[in-house]
Write a protein that holds these residues in place. Structure first.
Motif, PDB file in Angstrom:
ATOM      1  N   HIS A 296     -46.996 -44.444  34.137  1.00 55.48           N
ATOM      2  CA  HIS A 296     -47.357 -43.029  34.095  1.00 55.48           C
ATOM      3  C   HIS A 296     -48.759 -42.941  33.481  1.00 55.48           C
TER       4      HIS A 296
ATOM      5  N   PHE B 237     -38.823 -44.577  32.361  1.00 55.67           N
ATOM      6  CA  PHE B 237     -38.447 -43.226  32.721  1.00 55.67           C
ATOM      7  C   PHE B 237     -36.938 -43.070  32.572  1.00 55.67           C
ATOM      8  N   GLU B 238     -36.506 -41.848  32.283  1.00 57.60           N
ATOM      9  CA  GLU B 238     -35.088 -41.527  32.219  1.00 57.60           C
ATOM     10  C   GLU B 238     -34.750 -40.695  33.450  1.00 57.60           C
TER      11      GLU B 238
ATOM     12  N   LEU C 195     -32.878 -37.903  35.287  1.00 56.05           N
ATOM     13  CA  LEU C 195     -32.191 -36.676  34.927  1.00 56.05           C
ATOM     14  C   LEU C 195     -31.287 -36.176  36.050  1.00 56.05           C
TER      15      LEU C 195
ATOM     16  N   LYS D 156     -35.163 -36.578  39.792  1.00 56.59           N
ATOM     17  CA  LYS D 156     -35.907 -35.926  38.717  1.00 56.59           C
ATOM     18  C   LYS D 156     -35.920 -36.924  37.564  1.00 56.59           C
TER      19      LYS D 156
ATOM     20  N   LYS E 230     -37.860 -38.314  33.802  1.00 54.48           N
ATOM     21  CA  LYS E 230     -38.626 -37.899  32.627  1.00 54.48           C
ATOM     22  C   LYS E 230     -39.311 -39.115  32.034  1.00 54.48           C
ATOM     23  N   CYS E 231     -40.615 -39.021  31.816  1.00 53.42           N
ATOM     24  CA  CYS E 231     -41.365 -40.096  31.185  1.00 53.42           C
ATOM     25  C   CYS E 231     -40.924 -40.203  29.730  1.00 53.42           C
TER      26      CYS E 231
ATOM     27  N   ASP F 190     -42.645 -37.263  27.662  1.00 52.81           N
ATOM     28  CA  ASP F 190     -41.609 -36.292  28.015  1.00 52.81           C
ATOM     29  C   ASP F 190     -41.983 -35.402  29.198  1.00 52.81           C
ATOM     30  N   HIS F 191     -42.898 -35.841  30.059  1.00 53.79           N
ATOM     31  CA  HIS F 191     -43.260 -35.094  31.260  1.00 53.79           C
ATOM     32  C   HIS F 191     -42.183 -35.309  32.313  1.00 53.79           C
ATOM     33  N   ILE F 192     -41.755 -34.247  32.997  1.00 54.42           N
ATOM     34  CA  ILE F 192     -40.712 -34.332  34.013  1.00 54.42           C
ATOM     35  C   ILE F 192     -41.358 -34.303  35.393  1.00 54.42           C
TER      36      ILE F 192
ATOM     37  N   THR G  97     -40.579 -34.798  39.765  1.00 55.39           N
ATOM     38  CA  THR G  97     -39.637 -34.882  40.871  1.00 55.39           C
ATOM     39  C   THR G  97     -40.255 -35.767  41.951  1.00 55.39           C
TER      40      THR G  97
END
Length: 52
Positions: free
Chosen positions: A5, A12-13, A15, A22, A24-25, A29-31, A33
Motif C-alpha cells: 500500500h 491487509f485485513e 472485511l 473490501k 483494510k490496510c 487503516d485505509h479501506i 474495495t
C-alpha cells in the motif's frame, strides 16, 4: 498482496468477501474495495489471526 500500500504496509485485513473484496490496510487503516479477479491474482499469502 504483492505490491505494498502507498503507506508501506503489505498486510491487509479482509472485511467483506463477494463479487468485490473490501480490505483494510493494517498500516494506515485505509479501506479499499477491489474486484475479486484482481485480488485473487495479487494475493501472495494468507495469514489467519491464529498465526499472528
Amino acid at each position: 498482496m504483492k505490491k505494498p500500500h502507498p503507506c508501506g504496509s503489505k498486510e491487509f485485513e479482509v472485511l467483506r468477501i463477494g463479487v468485490d473484496f473490501k480490505i483494510k490496510c493494517l498500516g494506515c487503516d485505509h479501506i479499499v474495495t477491489v474486484p475479486r479477479n484482481k485480488i485473487e491474482k495479487n494475493i501472495k499469502a494468507v495469514v489467519s489471526a491464529e498465526q499472528k
